[in-house]
Design a protein around this motif. Structure first.
Motif, PDB file in Angstrom:
ATOM      1  N   HIS A 180     -48.633  -0.539  -1.063  1.00 60.41           N
ATOM      2  CA  HIS A 180     -49.265  -0.134  -1.074  1.00 60.41           C
ATOM      3  C   HIS A 180     -51.095  -0.990  -1.747  1.00 60.41           C
ATOM      4  CE1 HIS A 180     -49.826   1.752  -5.028  1.00 60.41           C
ATOM      5  NE2 HIS A 180     -49.400   0.581  -5.407  1.00 60.41           N
ATOM      6  N   SER A 182     -52.769  -0.802  -3.206  1.00 57.40           N
ATOM      7  CA  SER A 182     -53.864  -0.409  -4.741  1.00 57.40           C
ATOM      8  C   SER A 182     -53.923  -1.669  -5.932  1.00 57.40           C
ATOM      9  CB  SER A 182     -53.640   1.238  -5.036  1.00 57.40           C
ATOM     10  OG  SER A 182     -53.758   1.820  -4.375  1.00 57.40           O
ATOM     11  N   ARG A 206     -42.396  -0.540   2.971  1.00 59.01           N
ATOM     12  CA  ARG A 206     -42.135   0.713   2.782  1.00 59.01           C
ATOM     13  C   ARG A 206     -40.965   0.757   3.132  1.00 59.01           C
ATOM     14  NH1 ARG A 206     -45.850   5.695   1.139  1.00 59.01           N
ATOM     15  NH2 ARG A 206     -47.688   4.014  -0.278  1.00 59.01           N
ATOM     16  N   GLN A 220     -52.925  -0.874   5.142  1.00 54.46           N
ATOM     17  CA  GLN A 220     -53.961  -0.253   4.106  1.00 54.46           C
ATOM     18  C   GLN A 220     -55.000  -0.635   3.719  1.00 54.46           C
ATOM     19  OE1 GLN A 220     -52.312   1.468   0.566  1.00 54.46           O
ATOM     20  NE2 GLN A 220     -51.129   2.877   1.841  1.00 54.46           N
ATOM     21  N   GLU A 222     -58.039  -0.512   1.196  1.00 46.33           N
ATOM     22  CA  GLU A 222     -58.085   0.293  -0.213  1.00 46.33           C
ATOM     23  C   GLU A 222     -60.114   0.479  -0.682  1.00 46.33           C
ATOM     24  OE1 GLU A 222     -55.726   1.348  -1.845  1.00 46.33           O
ATOM     25  OE2 GLU A 222     -55.999   1.622  -4.023  1.00 46.33           O
ATOM     26  N   ALA A 304     -61.803   5.990  -6.126  1.00 47.07           N
ATOM     27  CA  ALA A 304     -60.776   5.161  -5.335  1.00 47.07           C
ATOM     28  C   ALA A 304     -59.754   5.415  -4.217  1.00 47.07           C
ATOM     29  CB  ALA A 304     -59.334   4.435  -6.018  1.00 47.07           C
TER      30      ALA A 304
HETATM   31  N1  DAH Z   1     -51.935   4.281  -2.643  1.00 47.63           N
HETATM   32  C1  DAH Z   1     -51.784   5.430  -2.293  1.00 47.63           C
HETATM   33  C2  DAH Z   1     -50.830   5.428  -1.202  1.00 47.63           C
HETATM   34  O1  DAH Z   1     -50.194   3.878  -0.637  1.00 47.63           O
HETATM   35  C3  DAH Z   1     -53.141   5.834  -1.362  1.00 47.63           C
HETATM   36  C4  DAH Z   1     -54.096   6.192  -2.459  1.00 47.63           C
HETATM   37  C5  DAH Z   1     -54.417   7.131  -3.755  1.00 47.63           C
HETATM   38  C6  DAH Z   1     -55.072   4.540  -3.033  1.00 47.63           C
HETATM   39  C7  DAH Z   1     -55.677   7.468  -4.464  1.00 47.63           C
HETATM   40  C8  DAH Z   1     -55.713   4.891  -4.149  1.00 47.63           C
HETATM   41  C9  DAH Z   1     -55.848   6.413  -4.794  1.00 47.63           C
HETATM   42  O2  DAH Z   1     -56.658   3.985  -4.260  1.00 47.63           O
HETATM   43  O3  DAH Z   1     -57.305   6.421  -5.367  1.00 47.63           O
HETATM   44  O4  DAH Z   1     -50.115   5.746  -0.614  1.00 47.63           O
END
Ligand code: DAH
Length: 336
Positions: A180, A182, A206, A220, A222, A304
C-alpha cells in the motif's frame, strides 16, 4: 624541301569526311564522360584533326591558306557541336534529378496516431488535482519497501493477523514490494514536522488472486493530514467533499472497519453496477503511529486515507473488469 604528295582537294575531302563522322558521333553521345573522350579523340593534341593538319606540310604552298581556313572552321563547328551536346546532356541530367527529387506537396502525409492518457493515469491526475486544490502537496516513496515502513511502523508487527490480508512478494534481502502507499506516511513524517497535508500516488503489489475487482499490481493514492485538533469530522468532511467533486451525487456509504494504523477506521463504498464497491479505507491516525515517528500524540492528531485508483476509474467509467486496464487492448483504451 618537301615534295608535295598531297593536293588540297584530297585534304579537303578528308576534312569534310571527318566533319561528317564527327558530327554524327557527337550527336549520339549519351554521357558527359563520353563527350570528353570524343572531344579528345577529335580535337585533342593527338586527335583526328591534328593528324590531318600534320600532313599540311606536304601540301603545295598555294593550297595551304584554303585548307587552314577550312580546318579552323571545322574545329569551330565541332567545338560548337560538342558544347551543344554538353548542354543537352547537362539539362537532361538536371531534369532527371529534379524528377527523382520531386516533392509532391499535395500528397497525403504519413499518419501518426496520437496516443492519449491511460484511464488509470487520468483518474490519478483528477484525484491529485482535487487534493492539490485542497492545499495538499504531492509526495511519493519507493515501490520496494522495507518491512519497517510497510508494516512495522504502521503498527503492524510480524505476528499481526492483518498481515494476512496484505501478503506480497518478498525479495531475497527481506525487503518487499509495498502492499500500500501508506508507507509514504511514515517516510514523510520522519522527515517533516506538522502541520502536514500530503497526497501520495503510486503502484502497489499483493499476492491476490486476480478477479474482476482484484489485481496483483494496482495503484493507490494515500492522503495524510496531521495537525493540532483534527477530528473524525475533518476526515469525513474531506472524504465527502472529495467524492462529491469526483463523482457528483453518486451514492456513498461509510462503514466501520479496522486497520492497525488507524483508530477509529472506516471504509467507504460507492455504487457501481448496482452494488457497493469499496473504494477507500480511512481513519484517524493511531497514536502509536505518531509515536513511531517521534510526534507527540497528545499534541497532534490526524487522519489518513488510501484510495484504490482502479476502483475509482471503474466507477467513473462504469468499467466491468479491473483486468481491462492492463491488457493494452486498443478497442478498450481508444474509448478514453
Ligand atoms: N493501506 C490500506 C490498504 O491498502 C488503506 C488505508 C486504510 C489507508 C486506512 C489509510 C488508512 O491511510 O487510514 O488497504
Amino acid at each position: 624541301m618537301t615534295t608535295s604528295t598531297l593536293d588540297g582537294q584530297q585534304l579537303q575531302a578528308q576534312l569534310q569526311e571527318l566533319q561528317a563522322t564527327a558530327l554524327k558521333a557527337i550527336a549520339e553521345i549519351e554521357t558527359l564522360d563520353t563527350l570528353e573522350q570524343q572531344r579528345i579523340h577529335y580535337l585533342g593534341k593527338k586527335g583526328e584533326l591534328s593528324k590531318i593538319l600534320g600532313t599540311m606540310g606536304k601540301l603545295p604552298a598555294g593550297d595551304r591558306p584554303t585548307i587552314g581556313t577550312l580546318a579552323n572552321t571545322l574545329k569551330e563547328t565541332l567545338q560548337t557541336a560538342l558544347e551543344q551536346q554538353r548542354h543537352k546532356l547537362q539539362a537532361a541530367q538536371i531534369q532527371a534529378q529534379l524528377e527523382a527529387e520531386t516533392l509532391d506537396v499535395t500528397m497525403p502525409g504519413y499518419f501518426r496516431p496520437q496516443g492519449h492518457i491511460h484511464p488509470l493515469n487520468s483518474t490519478m491526475d483528477r484525484i491529485l488535482d482535487i487534493f492539490v486544490g485542497l492545499g495538499y502537496t504531492v509526495d511519493d516513496g519507493p515501490e520496494m519497501e522495507t518491512d519497517y515502513y510497510n508494516f512495522e511502523a504502521l503498527n503492524t508487527p510480524a505476528d499481526h493477523p492483518a498481515r494476512d490480508m496484505q501478503d506480497t512478494f518478498y525479495l531475497p534481502d527481506g525487503n518487499l514490494l509495498r502492499t500500500h502507499t501508506s508507507s509514504v506516511q511514515i517516510r514523510h513524517m520522519e522527515l517533516n514536522d506538522p502541520p502536514i497535508r500530503i497526497v501520495a500516488p503510486g503502484r502497489c503489489y499483493r499476492r491476490d488472486n486476480e478477479d474482476a475487482t482484484h489485481a496483483a499490481v494496482f495503484h493507490q493514492i494515500e492522503i495524510l493530514a496531521i495537525d493540532q485538533g483534527l477530528t473524525f469530522t475533518d476526515l469525513k468532511g474531506t472524504v465527502k467533499a472529495f467524492l462529491a467533486e469526483l463523482f457528483g451525487d453518486v451514492p456513498i456509504r461509510f462503514r466501520a472497519s479496522y486497520f492497525p494504523f488507524t483508530e477509529p477506521s472506516a471504509e467507504v463504498d460507492v455504487q457501481w453496477k448496482g452494488r457497493w464497491l469499496e473504494v477507500l479505507g480511512c481513519g484517524m491516525v493511531d497514536p502509536q503511529v505518531l509515536k513511531n515517528v517521534g510526534y507527540d500524540p497528545d499534541l497532534y492528531t490526524g487522519f489518513a486515507a488510501g484510495f484504490g485508483v482502479e476502483r475509482f476509474a471503474m466507477v467513473l467509467h462504469q468499467i466491468d473488469d479491473i483486468r481491462r486496464f492492463y491488457t493494452s487492448d486498443l478497442r478498450f483504451l481508444n474509448q478514453f
